[in-house]
Design an enzyme around this catalytic site. Structure first.
Site, PDB file in Angstrom:
ATOM      1  N   TYR A 337       0.814  -1.233   0.000  1.00 47.64           N
ATOM      2  CA  TYR A 337       0.000   0.000   0.000  1.00 47.64           C
ATOM      3  C   TYR A 337       0.839   1.270   0.000  1.00 47.64           C
ATOM      4  CZ  TYR A 337      -2.979  -3.451   2.466  1.00 47.64           C
ATOM      5  OH  TYR A 337      -3.649  -4.558   2.874  1.00 47.64           O
ATOM      6  N   CYS A 365      14.296 -10.803  -2.650  1.00 46.73           N
ATOM      7  CA  CYS A 365      14.693 -10.483  -4.027  1.00 46.73           C
ATOM      8  C   CYS A 365      13.572  -9.802  -4.806  1.00 46.73           C
ATOM      9  CB  CYS A 365      15.138 -11.747  -4.720  1.00 46.73           C
ATOM     10  SG  CYS A 365      16.543 -12.470  -3.887  1.00 46.73           S
TER      11      CYS A 365
HETATM   12  N1  LLP Z   1     -14.934  -5.038   9.909  1.00 49.39           N
HETATM   13  C1  LLP Z   1     -14.832  -5.429   8.626  1.00 49.39           C
HETATM   14  C2  LLP Z   1     -16.005  -6.002   7.965  1.00 49.39           C
HETATM   15  C3  LLP Z   1     -13.609  -5.299   7.940  1.00 49.39           C
HETATM   16  O1  LLP Z   1     -13.517  -5.693   6.670  1.00 49.39           O
HETATM   17  C4  LLP Z   1     -12.497  -4.731   8.603  1.00 49.39           C
HETATM   18  C5  LLP Z   1     -11.203  -4.585   7.926  1.00 49.39           C
HETATM   19  C6  LLP Z   1     -12.652  -4.348   9.943  1.00 49.39           C
HETATM   20  C7  LLP Z   1     -13.890  -4.498  10.568  1.00 49.39           C
HETATM   21  C8  LLP Z   1     -11.530  -3.752  10.749  1.00 49.39           C
HETATM   22  O2  LLP Z   1     -11.076  -2.576  10.189  1.00 49.39           O
HETATM   23  P1  LLP Z   1     -10.011  -1.662  10.969  1.00 49.39           P
HETATM   24  O3  LLP Z   1     -10.697  -1.155  12.205  1.00 49.39           O
HETATM   25  O4  LLP Z   1      -8.859  -2.539  11.293  1.00 49.39           O
HETATM   26  O5  LLP Z   1      -9.673  -0.608  10.010  1.00 49.39           O
HETATM   27  N2  LLP Z   1      -4.569  -4.878   5.389  1.00 49.39           N
HETATM   28  C9  LLP Z   1      -4.993  -3.496   5.348  1.00 49.39           C
HETATM   29  C10 LLP Z   1      -6.310  -3.280   6.081  1.00 49.39           C
HETATM   30  C11 LLP Z   1      -7.437  -4.152   5.580  1.00 49.39           C
HETATM   31  C12 LLP Z   1      -8.727  -3.962   6.366  1.00 49.39           C
HETATM   32  C13 LLP Z   1      -9.750  -4.978   5.986  1.00 49.39           C
HETATM   33  N3  LLP Z   1     -10.990  -4.942   6.709  1.00 49.39           N
HETATM   34  C14 LLP Z   1      -3.880  -2.623   5.896  1.00 49.39           C
HETATM   35  O6  LLP Z   1      -2.837  -3.144   6.257  1.00 49.39           O
HETATM   36  O7  LLP Z   1      -4.009  -1.404   5.930  1.00 49.39           O
END
Ligand code: LLP
Length: 437
Positions: A337, A365
């Site tokens: 990202y 790599c």
């Molecule tokens: N609820 C649902 C339905 C979700 O899809 C997500 C995150 C959350 C709650 C929690 O969201 P948060 O509070 O953590 O923002 N890998 C990415 C983030 C992907 C988030 C996916 N869904 C990153 O590293 O930024």
């Protein structure tokens, strides 16, 4: 998150420290986290190693609860397991009274293994498999957040066969731009998530008549790393309108799941203003007379974790490269990202030396294996240690063993002590399950 979102000047080492009260530099011990010298952890368990702080998680949970309480709101917090699914971390949140938000059978079982009761677990996700649904029903899961008409029909059939009733909320896609990175925005009509608002009334009415289904309300989740309350205000206003529409049709609505997405300050910018966020919740949905739920992940664990690494070597090749023993297979967010993570040296003397630009990279790599470009850092000789900050959310969970690199160890700091919570994977474990034919 992505540099595209942050436009201010880059924070220096002092700025990074000042914005993170869990960190301190001691003249002898160097960089400490929640009172524990990071050198002590690296000496004992090697690097790379994930370090999490229970005190930080508890403080963040308490701050969120306090923000809701100040608005006289009763919001049940369901920790989003996907942010960091370690049993020790789930257990910290269970002890605080949190439920869990899961997106797979694996996460569901992890939450249960950490002692979270199935009734306190909600199941989100756009593609729940029949076997996963059956397992969750058998355990008496608290709630399904249904994302399509197709899933609703499947759930009805499976619940009826199982002789059970599934508690359901429909996830509405409010078509709101959360103003976050394109890869983690979820509430636009073009995204795969949720049910278009226009389709909700008919589907809700159908759900109310389907066998095996007890439809309770609505859910929405518009994206992740959201720094302003504005998109929430828009989305929650739409949800409130929908609740009124449904009630106008004589349908009962008793639950509203507010989703997750609360953003944190990866640079030294303030994260989401919790008081302003809670005020938006109060204003938009506080008077609906529904049980409110929330599914935060990153907010609770992001700043409560770091990745501790050692410098393998510094290389001069037109510019300075600092090559770490950690790589994109551990922390993938910068590669995926263009995410910005603060980097602090661990040695106390390094906070006083001259800082010059360097690219901080790993040994994998791929050119994408780069944690930071042109980052102002002191001279870092081989063996020097650095902390990659705010890596508690979407760090270890997204790591892999790419390039046959064993999984890093993890340590939990609690009450000034540190505890190993995952040993470093042994090299021979990399192929232990493989079948040689
Ligand atoms: N609820 C649902 C339905 C979700 O899809 C997500 C995150 C959350 C709650 C929690 O969201 P948060 O509070 O953590 O923002 N890998 C990415 C983030 C992907 C988030 C996916 N869904 C990153 O590293 O930024």
């Amino acid at each position: 998150m992505a540099d595209a979102v942050f436009t201010g000047p880059e924070p220096d080492l002092a700025d990074l420290l000042a914005a993170r009260p869990a960190f301190a530099v001691h003249a002898q011990d160097g960089l400490c986290f929640e009172g524990v010298p990071l050198n002590a952890i690296a000496d004992q368990y090697g690097t790379p190693v994930w370090v999490y702080g229970a005190g930080s998680m508890q403080a963040r949970y308490a701050a969120l609860q306090a923000a809701f309480k100040a608005q006289s709101l009763d919001v049940h917090i369901h920790y989003a397991v996907k942010a960091n699914d370690h049993l020790a971390i789930l257990s910290v949140f269970r002890q605080l009274g949190a439920g869990a938000d899961v997106v797979s059978q694996g996460e569901f079982l992890r939450a249960q293994r950490a002692g979270i009761a199935p009734q306190n677990i909600v199941y989100s996700g756009v593609g729940k498999a029949a076997t996963e649904i059956e397992a969750a029903l058998a355990q008496g899961i608290g709630q399904f957040n249904v994302e399509s008409a197709e899933e609703l029909e499947m759930l009805s059939t499976l619940a009826t066969h199982a002789g059970s009733t599934a508690s359901v909320v429909l996830r509405m896609n409010p078509d709101v731009d959360a103003g976050t990175h394109a890869k983690i925005t979820t509430g636009l009509a073009e995204n795969k998530f949720g049910i278009a608002a226009a389709d909700i009334p008919e589907l809700y009415a159908r759900a109310a008549n389907l066998p095996g289904i007890s439809v309770r309300g609505l859910a929405l989740h518009i994206g992740s790393q959201i720094l302003s309350p504005e998109p929430y205000a828009t989305a929650y206003a739409k949800a409130a309108d929908m609740v009124r529409t449904l009630r106008g049709q004589g349908l009962e609505v008793t639950v509203l799941d507010l989703g997750g997405g609360i953003g944190i300050g990866y640079h030294d910018e303030p994260g989401m203003n919790l008081a302003a966020f809670a005020a938006v919740v109060k204003r938009e949905v506080g008077g609906l007379g529904v049980q409110l739920l929330m599914e935060p992940g990153r907010y609770l664990v992001g700043p409560a974790g770091l990745l501790l690494a050692s410098v393998v070597l510094q290389k001069q090749a037109g510019k300075r490269f600092v090559v770490l023993d950690a790589a994109m297979n551990e922390l993938m967010r910068p590669a995926l990202y263009e995410a910005w993570h603060g980097i602090l040296p661990v040695g106390a003397h390094l906070f006083h030396g001259a800082a010059t630009p360097a690219d901080v990279v790993g040994p994998v790599c791929e050119s994408a294996d780069c944690f930071a470009k042109d980052r102002a850092l002191p001279d870092l000789s081989p063996g020097a240690r650095v902390a990659l900050l705010d890596a508690g959310a979407y760090g270890a969970v997204m790591s892999s063993s790419y390039n046959a690199r064993p999984r890093a160890a993890s340590v939990l700091v609690a009450n000034g002590q540190f505890h190993l919570i995952t040993p470093r994977q042994r090299l021979e474990d990399l192929w232990a399950d493989e079948i040689l034919i």
